[in-house]
Design a protein around this motif. Structure first.
Motif, mmCIF file in Angstrom:
data_model
loop_
_atom_site.group_PDB
_atom_site.id
_atom_site.type_symbol
_atom_site.label_atom_id
_atom_site.label_comp_id
_atom_site.label_asym_id
_atom_site.label_seq_id
_atom_site.Cartn_x
_atom_site.Cartn_y
_atom_site.Cartn_z
ATOM 1 N N TYR A 242 0.832 -1.193 0.000
ATOM 2 C CA TYR A 242 0.000 0.000 0.000
ATOM 3 C C TYR A 242 0.880 1.262 0.000
ATOM 4 C CZ TYR A 242 -4.665 2.046 0.807
ATOM 5 O OH TYR A 242 -5.856 2.704 0.681
ATOM 6 N N LEU A 243 1.921 1.248 0.839
ATOM 7 C CA LEU A 243 2.803 2.410 0.883
ATOM 8 C C LEU A 243 3.551 2.607 -0.433
ATOM 9 C CD1 LEU A 243 4.475 2.493 4.413
ATOM 10 C CD2 LEU A 243 2.751 4.021 3.486
ATOM 11 N N LEU A 244 3.878 1.500 -1.104
ATOM 12 C CA LEU A 244 4.605 1.616 -2.351
ATOM 13 C C LEU A 244 3.806 2.349 -3.416
ATOM 14 C CD1 LEU A 244 6.351 -1.874 -2.593
ATOM 15 C CD2 LEU A 244 7.373 0.326 -2.033
ATOM 16 N N GLN A 245 2.504 2.393 -3.245
ATOM 17 C CA GLN A 245 1.675 3.147 -4.192
ATOM 18 C C GLN A 245 1.635 4.632 -3.837
ATOM 19 O OE1 GLN A 245 1.066 0.985 -6.547
ATOM 20 N NE2 GLN A 245 1.912 -0.450 -5.045
ATOM 21 N N PRO A 372 14.114 0.644 4.798
ATOM 22 C CA PRO A 372 13.475 1.006 3.528
ATOM 23 C C PRO A 372 12.393 0.002 3.141
ATOM 24 C CG PRO A 372 15.536 -0.116 3.115
ATOM 25 C CD PRO A 372 15.449 0.051 4.612
ATOM 26 N N ILE A 373 11.440 0.448 2.357
ATOM 27 C CA ILE A 373 10.438 -0.431 1.751
ATOM 28 C C ILE A 373 10.821 -0.567 0.288
ATOM 29 C CG2 ILE A 373 8.011 -0.745 1.219
ATOM 30 C CD1 ILE A 373 7.328 0.968 3.625
ATOM 31 N N ILE A 374 11.375 -1.697 -0.070
ATOM 32 C CA ILE A 374 11.960 -1.876 -1.396
ATOM 33 C C ILE A 374 10.868 -2.091 -2.433
ATOM 34 C CG2 ILE A 374 13.450 -3.346 -2.804
ATOM 35 C CD1 ILE A 374 15.151 -3.798 -0.296
ATOM 36 N N LEU A 389 11.223 2.999 -1.029
ATOM 37 C CA LEU A 389 10.569 4.123 -0.369
ATOM 38 C C LEU A 389 11.230 4.272 0.990
ATOM 39 C CD1 LEU A 389 8.118 5.906 -1.201
ATOM 40 C CD2 LEU A 389 6.740 4.509 0.338
ATOM 41 N N VAL A 390 11.738 5.463 1.271
ATOM 42 C CA VAL A 390 12.467 5.680 2.526
ATOM 43 C C VAL A 390 11.937 6.932 3.210
ATOM 44 C CG1 VAL A 390 14.560 4.537 1.706
ATOM 45 C CG2 VAL A 390 14.301 6.990 1.376
ATOM 46 N N ARG A 391 12.101 6.940 4.506
ATOM 47 C CA ARG A 391 11.737 8.124 5.294
ATOM 48 C C ARG A 391 12.748 8.251 6.416
ATOM 49 N NH1 ARG A 391 5.980 9.207 8.334
ATOM 50 N NH2 ARG A 391 6.770 7.683 9.809
ATOM 51 N N ASN A 392 13.534 9.312 6.391
ATOM 52 C CA ASN A 392 14.562 9.505 7.418
ATOM 53 C C ASN A 392 14.876 10.994 7.519
ATOM 54 O OD1 ASN A 392 16.460 10.065 5.267
ATOM 55 N ND2 ASN A 392 16.582 7.847 4.937
ATOM 56 N N ARG A 398 9.574 12.789 5.253
ATOM 57 C CA ARG A 398 8.590 12.417 4.224
ATOM 58 C C ARG A 398 9.019 11.114 3.553
ATOM 59 N NH1 ARG A 398 9.223 15.269 0.199
ATOM 60 N NH2 ARG A 398 11.151 16.325 0.828
ATOM 61 N N TRP A 399 8.016 10.360 3.063
ATOM 62 C CA TRP A 399 8.322 9.177 2.265
ATOM 63 C C TRP A 399 8.731 9.638 0.870
ATOM 64 C CZ3 TRP A 399 8.905 4.589 4.387
ATOM 65 C CH2 TRP A 399 8.221 4.268 5.558
ATOM 66 N N VAL A 400 9.923 9.238 0.432
ATOM 67 C CA VAL A 400 10.403 9.586 -0.906
ATOM 68 C C VAL A 400 11.049 8.357 -1.525
ATOM 69 C CG1 VAL A 400 10.830 12.003 -0.305
ATOM 70 C CG2 VAL A 400 12.675 10.338 -0.094
ATOM 71 N N ILE A 401 11.169 8.377 -2.835
ATOM 72 C CA ILE A 401 11.794 7.263 -3.551
ATOM 73 C C ILE A 401 13.287 7.549 -3.688
ATOM 74 C CG2 ILE A 401 11.900 6.007 -5.727
ATOM 75 C CD1 ILE A 401 8.947 6.600 -6.097
ATOM 76 N N ARG A 402 14.093 6.613 -3.223
ATOM 77 C CA ARG A 402 15.549 6.697 -3.337
ATOM 78 C C ARG A 402 16.075 5.339 -3.802
ATOM 79 N NH1 ARG A 402 17.695 10.671 0.253
ATOM 80 N NH2 ARG A 402 16.651 12.626 -0.283
#
Length: 719
Positions: A242-245, A372-374, A389-392, A398-402
């Motif tokens: 769900y978070l990956l979306q 991370p949420i890969i 998706l990472v948040r740090n 914020r959740w951002v794509i790295r």
């Protein structure tokens, strides 16, 4: 001729002092660059911000890898082009010590703006900070930089601009033209491209991508997970999916509550079925690599048993008209479970399926937010890239794509800043060597992209640990003062053999050379009619041995200057030795122990200003005459009898035996740029010094020349 000796001290003290001048050391800590202040830069362009260090990659294999550091890369490219991708970009936050740079996953190298590119248009523009790297429409990296302009009419100003670099880190398109115009519309075929050539393909690997409940990982040939194992708990997998979306505000999900209103299954699933008589529920999550979910997306499902729950049968779902939320009332119309749900179904077997806002604060048991949420793994050149998706702290919460990077051993690769360069000065603070070291520490960081620290170290430390001379890699450099050749001259320098130890050092560059001045007591010069070098030589020949010249101890430059003077001129004078590098002016002006003196200019300039001492000549080459307060001093070589005469204190930089030649060359190039700065040239001129900056090979040639100079002077004139 006999040597007159004063101020006798232990012979070993001279050895320690000499060794100390060629000593390498390293302070225990690494300096950290202060966070930049953009306001300060605009208000005061002359106050250059610390240039962020360039970076390297380092594998980590810990049980808890530094995720904040691993997931620090970005791509910024269309998904359909990922298989052709060659470069990853590092865009740290503005408080990081890592500079924006690129990583080549095909050759495994890092690329940042070259130190030589941090100044262009003949020094008019200086790059004082790297901001970020992005892509233009041609899939070329665009580098935003902070610039300080040295305006033609004087004064400084600050601006930001975007340029493109080539594969060597030089400007393919500089951020601005020399007249300050923008260059963003200029095309360049030499600018770096993000994409690999059409014929290039990722290299094969023994690692394979595997999934569990649509969550991905890498396995090796033995089936072992080389990355964090995907969760086998379906609720955790669905929450991650769900978070990956990238959950949008107002998103809802279905969950399960008991008769007391306690959440049994969080609101993270789609349309759940009701609990069955066997008190179990079927939970499903989407599978597959496609992140765009639709009706045809396959799903993975499992039955989850529920603990026994009682009650709820007498409750009925009711919508509250004032809030439009659902809750549960009893037969008397009283709220038993307050209205709070978007949807609500009747209780069955003690449970009810309800829908509510996606629980942003809910975490699976044991979950750490730094993890991370890969989203996916893909092959890039000879490396693996993990998109997550990472948040740090670096994402401001914020959740951002790295993206993170792995090698074929399954090791995460962390970008780390280069360690500080330590320049060792074997004296307390103050003095000429310390002054030159501080000059380098001021100017080199912006050119090298790393911190530069000066370490002042007690001279005797080297004798306790000779490894300090030979080890240290690219984290150390040594500012060797005054004397070449390093190993000394046989028969002049006494004590244990140290040639082998000193010869293990690698040359970097000559930093500066300072000539000596030959001064004479003004009153005696007037009495004897000596007003020039030729007058001095004529008097010395007519009165052999009557004049006394003071120098430092054996082996220092004053010793060489004296022997060369007598060997080339044929004159006869006494040498008076003082047990230090150089005697000061007091030996003439107060003690009257000698008539003349060889010393650095800064040691006698006050007495010259007062008229107590007269400068007869300097040991500089005629093409580099020295002057003071507008008066040019003659060189000893201007006398016909002393043609070719020179003697210099040389300040040179050397590196440990295990240092990298390319790094030493980079340091040499940076020092050459420092010495080319107008303000540095003016500063050296004021110090009566000649700038160096030549190659390591030039330094070795100079050392050989100095050795020959010593041999000639000593062989043609008795000490």
């Amino acid at each position: 001729m006999e040597t007159v000796t004063q101020c006798l001290e232990a012979p070993m003290k001279r050895l320690y002092l000499f060794i100390a001048l060629l000593w390498l050391g390293m302070a225990p800590g690494l300096a950290r660059a202060a966070p930049p202040s953009y306001q300060d830069l605009y208000a005061n362009p002359a106050r250059t911000m610390p240039m962020q260090p360039t970076w390297q990659l380092q594998p980590v294999q810990t049980q808890a890898p530094p995720w904040d550091d691993i997931f620090a890369f970005t791509i910024g490219i269309a998904p359909n082009l990922i298989e052709r991708l060659r470069w990853l970009s590092l865009n740290p936050n503005r408080y990081s010590e890592l500079a924006p740079a690129l990583f080549d996953a095909f050759d495994g190298r890092t690329l940042s703006l070259s130190p030589s590119a941090r100044s262009f248009c003949e020094g008019r523009w200086q790059v004082v900070r790297l901001e970020y790297i992005s892509l233009n429409t041609e899939y070329q990296p665009s580098l935003k930089v902070w610039l300080v302009e040295q305006r033609p009419g004087g004064g400084l100003r600050t601006t930001t601009a975007v340029g493109r670099m080539d594969a060597q880190g030089q400007w393919a398109v500089p951020p601005v033209s020399c007249d300050g115009k923008t260059t963003m519309s200029i095309e360049s075929s030499t600018a770096l491209s993000y994409l690999m050539p059409e014929e290039s393909r990722p290299m094969p690997s023994e690692l394979q991508v595997d999934t569990v409940y649509a969550q991905h990982g890498l396995r090796d040939a033995q089936g072992q997970w080389r990355t964090p194992a995907p969760p086998r708990d379906i609720a955790t997998a669905q929450w991650m999916d769900y978070l990956l979306q990238i959950v949008t505000p107002g998103s809802t999900g279905s969950g399960l509550i008991d008769a007391r209103g306690k959440v049994v299954i969080p609101f993270i699933f789609g349309n759940l079925p009701d609990a069955t008589a066997q008190r179990r529920i079927r939970l499903c999550t989407s599978v597959g690599l496609n992140r765009q979910r639709n009706a045809s997306t396959p799903r993975a499902c499992r039955w989850q048993r529920l603990r026994g729950s009682q009650g709820g049968a007498a409750l009925r779902p009711v919508k509250d008209t004032s809030t439009s939320r659902w809750g549960y009332q009893n037969a008397q119309g009283q709220w038993v479970i307050a209205p709070q749900f978007h949807e609500a179904r009747p209780f069955r077997h003690g449970y009810a399926v309800v829908a509510g806002a996606f629980p942003e604060d809910w975490r699976p048991p044991g979950w750490q937010d730094s993890q991370p949420i890969i989203r996916q793994f893909y092959r890039m050149g000879r490396f693996w890239v993990a998109e997550a998706l990472v948040r740090n702290a670096s994402t401001d919460g914020r959740w951002v794509i790295r993206d993170g990077l792995l090698n074929d051993a399954g090791q995460w690769l962390v970008p780390v800043r280069q360690p500080a360069l330590h320049i060792t000065v074997p004296f307390a603070q103050g003095g000429r060597t310390s002054h030159y070291a501080q000059m380098l520490a001021t100017h080199l960081p912006n050119l090298l992209g790393r911190s530069v620290l000066v370490d002042h170290v007690p001279p005797t430390t080297l004798t306790d640990d000779p490894r300090l001379m030979t080890e240290g890699g690219n984290t150390r450099a040594m500012l060797a003062a005054v004397r070449l050749p390093r190993g000394g001259i046989q028969g002049v320098h006494r004590g244990p053999p140290i040639d082998a130890l000193l010869q293990s050092l690698l040359p970097v560059t000559l930093l500066a050379s300072e000539p000596l001045v030959l001064v004479m007591d003004s009153e005696k010069a007037d009495t004897l009619g000596i007003h020039s070098t030729d007058d001095l030589l004529a008097y010395a020949r007519a009165h052999p041995g009557s004049l006394r010249i003071g120098t430092g101890d054996d082996g220092w430059t004053g010793h060489l200057a004296f022997n060369q003077l007598l060997a080339m001129s044929g004159a006869d004078m006494q040498r008076v030795v003082f047990r230090r590098m150089y005697p000061d002016s007091d030996v003439i002006t107060k003690e009257h122990a000698v008539d003349l003196l060889f010393a650095p200019a800064n040691g006698v300039k006050v007495a010259v200003e007062r008229g107590q001492l007269r400068v007869l000549g300097t040991t500089a080459a005629p093409e580099h005459p020295q002057s003071y307060q507008g008066v040019q001093w003659p060189t000893l070589a201007s006398s016909a009898a002393l043609t070719g005469y020179t003697a210099y204190d040389h300040f040179s930089l050397w590196a440990p035996a295990d240092s990298d030649a390319a790094s030493n060359r980079l340091l040499q190039n940076a020092i050459a740029q420092v010495l080319a700065k107008p303000e540095v040239r003016k500063h050296l001129q004021d110090l009566q010094a000649v700038g160096g900056g030549g190659s390591p090979e030039n330094l070795l040639e100079l050392e050989d020349e100095e050795h020959k100079r010593w041999v000639r002077a000593l062989s043609s004139h008795a000490r």
